[in-house]
Design a protein around this motif. Structure first.
Motif, PDB file in Angstrom:
ATOM      1  N   ASP A 159      51.562   3.217  35.812  1.00  0.00           N
ATOM      2  CA  ASP A 159      52.091   4.567  35.584  1.00  0.00           C
ATOM      3  C   ASP A 159      51.084   5.678  35.853  1.00  0.00           C
ATOM      4  O   ASP A 159      51.456   6.846  35.910  1.00  0.00           O
ATOM      5  CB  ASP A 159      52.766   4.705  34.205  1.00  0.00           C
ATOM      6  CG  ASP A 159      51.903   4.246  33.054  1.00  0.00           C
ATOM      7  OD1 ASP A 159      50.675   4.339  33.171  1.00  0.00           O
ATOM      8  OD2 ASP A 159      52.468   3.798  32.035  1.00  0.00           O
ATOM      9  N   THR A 160      49.814   5.324  36.081  1.00  0.00           N
ATOM     10  CA  THR A 160      48.840   6.348  36.468  1.00  0.00           C
ATOM     11  C   THR A 160      48.829   6.562  37.979  1.00  0.00           C
ATOM     12  O   THR A 160      48.729   7.681  38.466  1.00  0.00           O
ATOM     13  CB  THR A 160      47.420   5.943  36.027  1.00  0.00           C
ATOM     14  OG1 THR A 160      47.458   5.613  34.652  1.00  0.00           O
ATOM     15  CG2 THR A 160      46.428   7.081  36.240  1.00  0.00           C
ATOM     16  N   LEU A 161      48.924   5.460  38.730  1.00  0.00           N
ATOM     17  CA  LEU A 161      48.733   5.556  40.182  1.00  0.00           C
ATOM     18  C   LEU A 161      50.027   5.581  40.989  1.00  0.00           C
ATOM     19  O   LEU A 161      50.032   5.985  42.142  1.00  0.00           O
ATOM     20  CB  LEU A 161      47.878   4.381  40.678  1.00  0.00           C
ATOM     21  CG  LEU A 161      46.453   4.280  40.115  1.00  0.00           C
ATOM     22  CD1 LEU A 161      45.751   3.040  40.648  1.00  0.00           C
ATOM     23  CD2 LEU A 161      45.634   5.523  40.447  1.00  0.00           C
ATOM     24  N   MET A 162      51.148   5.152  40.411  1.00  0.00           N
ATOM     25  CA  MET A 162      52.378   5.040  41.199  1.00  0.00           C
ATOM     26  C   MET A 162      53.052   6.400  41.420  1.00  0.00           C
ATOM     27  O   MET A 162      52.867   7.324  40.623  1.00  0.00           O
ATOM     28  CB  MET A 162      53.351   4.061  40.544  1.00  0.00           C
ATOM     29  CG  MET A 162      53.966   4.539  39.258  1.00  0.00           C
ATOM     30  SD  MET A 162      54.667   3.184  38.257  1.00  0.00           S
ATOM     31  CE  MET A 162      55.900   2.514  39.331  1.00  0.00           C
ATOM     32  N   ALA A 163      53.786   6.483  42.518  1.00  0.00           N
ATOM     33  CA  ALA A 163      54.492   7.733  42.819  1.00  0.00           C
ATOM     34  C   ALA A 163      55.747   7.853  41.962  1.00  0.00           C
ATOM     35  O   ALA A 163      56.136   8.947  41.554  1.00  0.00           O
ATOM     36  CB  ALA A 163      54.861   7.773  44.299  1.00  0.00           C
ATOM     37  N   ALA A 164      56.376   6.724  41.676  1.00  0.00           N
ATOM     38  CA  ALA A 164      57.626   6.749  40.910  1.00  0.00           C
ATOM     39  C   ALA A 164      57.368   7.173  39.466  1.00  0.00           C
ATOM     40  O   ALA A 164      56.253   7.066  38.964  1.00  0.00           O
ATOM     41  CB  ALA A 164      58.265   5.365  40.931  1.00  0.00           C
ATOM     42  N   ALA A 165      58.400   7.677  38.828  1.00  0.00           N
ATOM     43  CA  ALA A 165      58.281   8.073  37.418  1.00  0.00           C
ATOM     44  C   ALA A 165      59.612   7.817  36.727  1.00  0.00           C
ATOM     45  O   ALA A 165      60.638   7.584  37.378  1.00  0.00           O
ATOM     46  CB  ALA A 165      57.912   9.558  37.314  1.00  0.00           C
ATOM     47  N   GLY A 166      59.577   7.843  35.409  1.00  0.00           N
ATOM     48  CA  GLY A 166      60.808   7.761  34.622  1.00  0.00           C
ATOM     49  C   GLY A 166      61.612   6.498  34.878  1.00  0.00           C
ATOM     50  O   GLY A 166      61.076   5.410  35.009  1.00  0.00           O
TER      51      GLY A 166
END
Ligand code: SF4
Ligand code: SF4
Ligand code: F3S
Length: 266
Positions: free
Chosen positions: A45-52
């Motif tokens: 969750d720090t490096l990925m582009a996706a969220a939520g």
């Protein structure tokens, strides 16, 4: 080169994110080679582009598709007090996410002193009951890579070993890879000849400090700290705390924050 890349799911509990900060500075191998060619870093969750919801859906998909074949990397730890309410991920206690993802993984890498030992958030009286990963996940191999943070090349070195040989690296009795934690800082410290000759820094900025004498009397924990700082060093081998004039605070050792603390000692 023809092998499919191993999926890695990288979770974050109670932590400061500097293990990730260290990791992305790896020079040998370069972190972009690790992330783009060696592993498939599907969730972080720090490096990925996706969220939520999109990010959580990826987590679910990888768990289903690669059951028993992905590596779980954990930065930080779960707080167990108050039903885990001190660390909420996607609306649930981090503990739930950790146990769920660990259930189907091949092995767990505990990044840093938070995941390995608890670290400063577990300092007495540990109000949130921050708990090291191996005390929660007991049915999978847990490789501890302690340090606050660990050295970048130690992190990528552990991953490289696991991918190249398709097995866990040899570990010591505490679960640390022997190749990086088999010696004490003191064993390979370049100031060691001064220690052996009884030449010590007695106060900051004294003549001994200017001459680069041993920092033992200033509280250096190198003689009891297992880590690779005096051999691998930091920032692509440029330096390490002792070379910058500050004693080792034992940041890779269990309970370093409570036990004979460097800052209490000085
Ligand atoms: Fe931060 Fe240290 Fe924990 Fe890593 S081990 S997340 S550097 S506090
Ligand atoms: Fe040992 Fe620390 Fe002295 Fe280096 S500076 S020789 S690690 S006591
Ligand atoms: Fe930590 Fe000591 Fe290395 S403080 S960074 S283990 S020299």
């Amino acid at each position: 080169e023809t092998k499919p890349r191993t999926p890695v799911l990288w979770l974050h509990g109670l932590e400061c994110t500097c293990c990730t900060e260290s990791f992305i500075r790896s020079a040998h191998p370069l972190v972009q080679d690790v992330v783009l060619s060696m592993i498939s870093l599907d969730y972080d969750d720090t490096l990925m582009a996706a969220a939520g919801h999109q990010a959580e859906a990826i987590l679910e998909e990888i768990r289903e598709r690669y059951r028993g074949n992905y590596i779980l990397a954990v930065e930080g730890n779960p707080p167990l007090a108050q039903d885990g309410m001190s660390c909420i991920i996607a609306g649930r206690p981090f503990l739930d996410q950790l146990e769920e993802v660990a259930a189907d993984c091949k092995a767990v890498i505990a990044w840093g002193s938070c995941a390995s030992w608890g670290c400063v958030q577990a300092a007495r009286p540990n109000p949130t009951r921050a708990t090291p990963v191996h005390e929660v996940i007991r049915d999978k191999p847990v490789i501890k890579v302690p340090g606050c943070p660990p050295i970048a090349e130690v992190m990528t070195g552990v991953i490289t070993y696991m991918l190249a040989f398709d097995r866990l690296p040899p570990l010591d009795r505490q679960g640390r890879p022997l190749m990086f934690y088999g010696q004490r800082i003191h064993d390979k410290c370049y100031r060691r000849p001064h220690f052996d000759a009884g030449q010590f820094v007695e106060s900051w900025d004294d003549e001994g400090a200017r001459k680069g004498y041993c920092l033992y009397k200033m509280g250096c924990k190198g003689p009891t700290t297992y880590n690779a700082c005096s051999t691998v060093r930091w920032n692509d081998g440029v330096s390490f705390p002792i070379q910058s004039g500050h004693g080792c605070i034992g940041c890779s050792e269990r309970d370093f924050w409570d036990k004979d603390s460097f800052y209490d000692h000085v």
